[in-house]
Design an enzyme around this catalytic site. Structure first.
Site, short mmCIF file in Angstrom:
data_model
loop_
_atom_site.label_atom_id
_atom_site.label_comp_id
_atom_site.label_asym_id
_atom_site.label_seq_id
_atom_site.Cartn_x
_atom_site.Cartn_y
_atom_site.Cartn_z
N SER A 139 40.44 45.84 41.45
CA SER A 139 39.11 46.21 40.98
C SER A 139 38.09 45.28 41.61
O SER A 139 38.38 44.10 41.86
CB SER A 139 39.01 46.11 39.45
OG SER A 139 37.67 46.25 39.01
N TYR A 152 40.20 40.43 32.27
CA TYR A 152 40.45 41.60 33.12
C TYR A 152 40.16 41.27 34.58
O TYR A 152 40.97 41.55 35.47
CB TYR A 152 39.60 42.77 32.66
CG TYR A 152 39.70 43.99 33.56
CD1 TYR A 152 40.78 44.85 33.45
CD2 TYR A 152 38.73 44.27 34.51
CE1 TYR A 152 40.89 45.96 34.27
CE2 TYR A 152 38.83 45.36 35.34
CZ TYR A 152 39.91 46.21 35.22
OH TYR A 152 40.03 47.31 36.05
#
Length: 260
Positions: A139, A152
């Site tokens: 990501s 995350y």
């Protein structure tokens, strides 16, 4: 020539299900891995009917040691599997100070431990064969602590670093490793992490994301960032990182750290 089988984790929906669709339409047999067996069976039946490929379903919760071990065994032992798409992942809503230790541990287990262990299970076989591919879905958050998704983002920074390291080690042996860095993509992850989906900003559609990632795959890019229009920015960042490497070998602190 027989095309290799592709094993895809997180394959019941979103990015994983879309990868399954695209690889099936390229003529690859599939092994789908996720928790939702019924949903995967529906996808498998549809893809088999539409494309004629063989689609197997391997239900697994990759945060459970016994399930992770079963998928590892399949990757080690099934010589037909030549491509691993490490897509399974989750988000975690809220601020770091409000997140429970158990939630943090679960996120790390899925987003990092399973990615590394599954890559470890298949890499020796691919290297010995001299061909194959490992695709790790990271990501852009892993490059952006300013976005406030600390745990995350840290897991996705791990995925990028792991991919870069594996590319250096396995590339000379004929194994292609790709890191794919999406930005916000319209998938079910948002709702599962507790976000208010009605208030979310515009996002990339999952089909566009996967199609772009596959262009990078076909070009054998090491890092594919579909939302980044100015690719020279990534090149500049990577060049700056490489320029620091000689300095890491010096044996004395930089002058700015010496006493006045």
């Amino acid at each position: 020539m027989t095309k290799s089988t592709v094993l895809i984790t997180g394959a019941s929906a979103g990015i994983g299900a879309t990868y399954a669709d695209r690889f099936a339409r390229r003529g690859h047999d599939l092994v789908l891995v996720a928790r939702d067996k019924a949903r995967m069976e529906t996808t498998a039946a549809q893809l088999s009917q539409e494309t004629g490929v063989t689609v197997e379903v391997l239900p697994a919760d990759l945060t459970r040691p016994e399930d992770l071990a079963a998928v590892e065994a399949r990757l080690r032992e099934d010589d037909r599997i030549g491509v691993l798409v490490n897509n399974a992942g989750a988000g975690l809503g809220g601020r770091f100070v409000d997140q429970s230790a158990d939630a943090i541990s679960g996120l790390i287990a899925l987003n990092t431990t399973s990615v590394a262990r599954l890559a470890s299970a298949i890499a020796p076989r691919l290297a010995a064969r001299g061909e194959g591919a490992i695709v790790n879905i990271g990501s852009v958050v892993g490059l952006a602590p300013e976005l406030g998704m600390s745990v995350y983002g840290a897991t996705k920074a791990f995925v990028l670093f792991l991919s870069q390291g594996l590319a250096l080690e396995l590339g000379p042996k004929g194994v292609y490793v790709q890191a794919v860095l999406p930005a916000a993509t319209r998938t079910e992850l948002w709702g599962r992490s507790g976000a208010d989906e009605a208030s979310l900003p515009p996002m990339m559609e999952v089909g566009e994301l996967v199609d772009a990632a596959l262009v990078g795959f076909d070009r054998r890019e090491l890092v594919t960032i579909p939302p980044l229009h100015n690719a020279t920015l990534w090149d500049a960042l990577d060049s700056a990182r490489r320029a620091m490497l000689p300095g890491f070998q010096t044996i004395h602190p930089a002058p700015r750290y010496t006493a006045a």
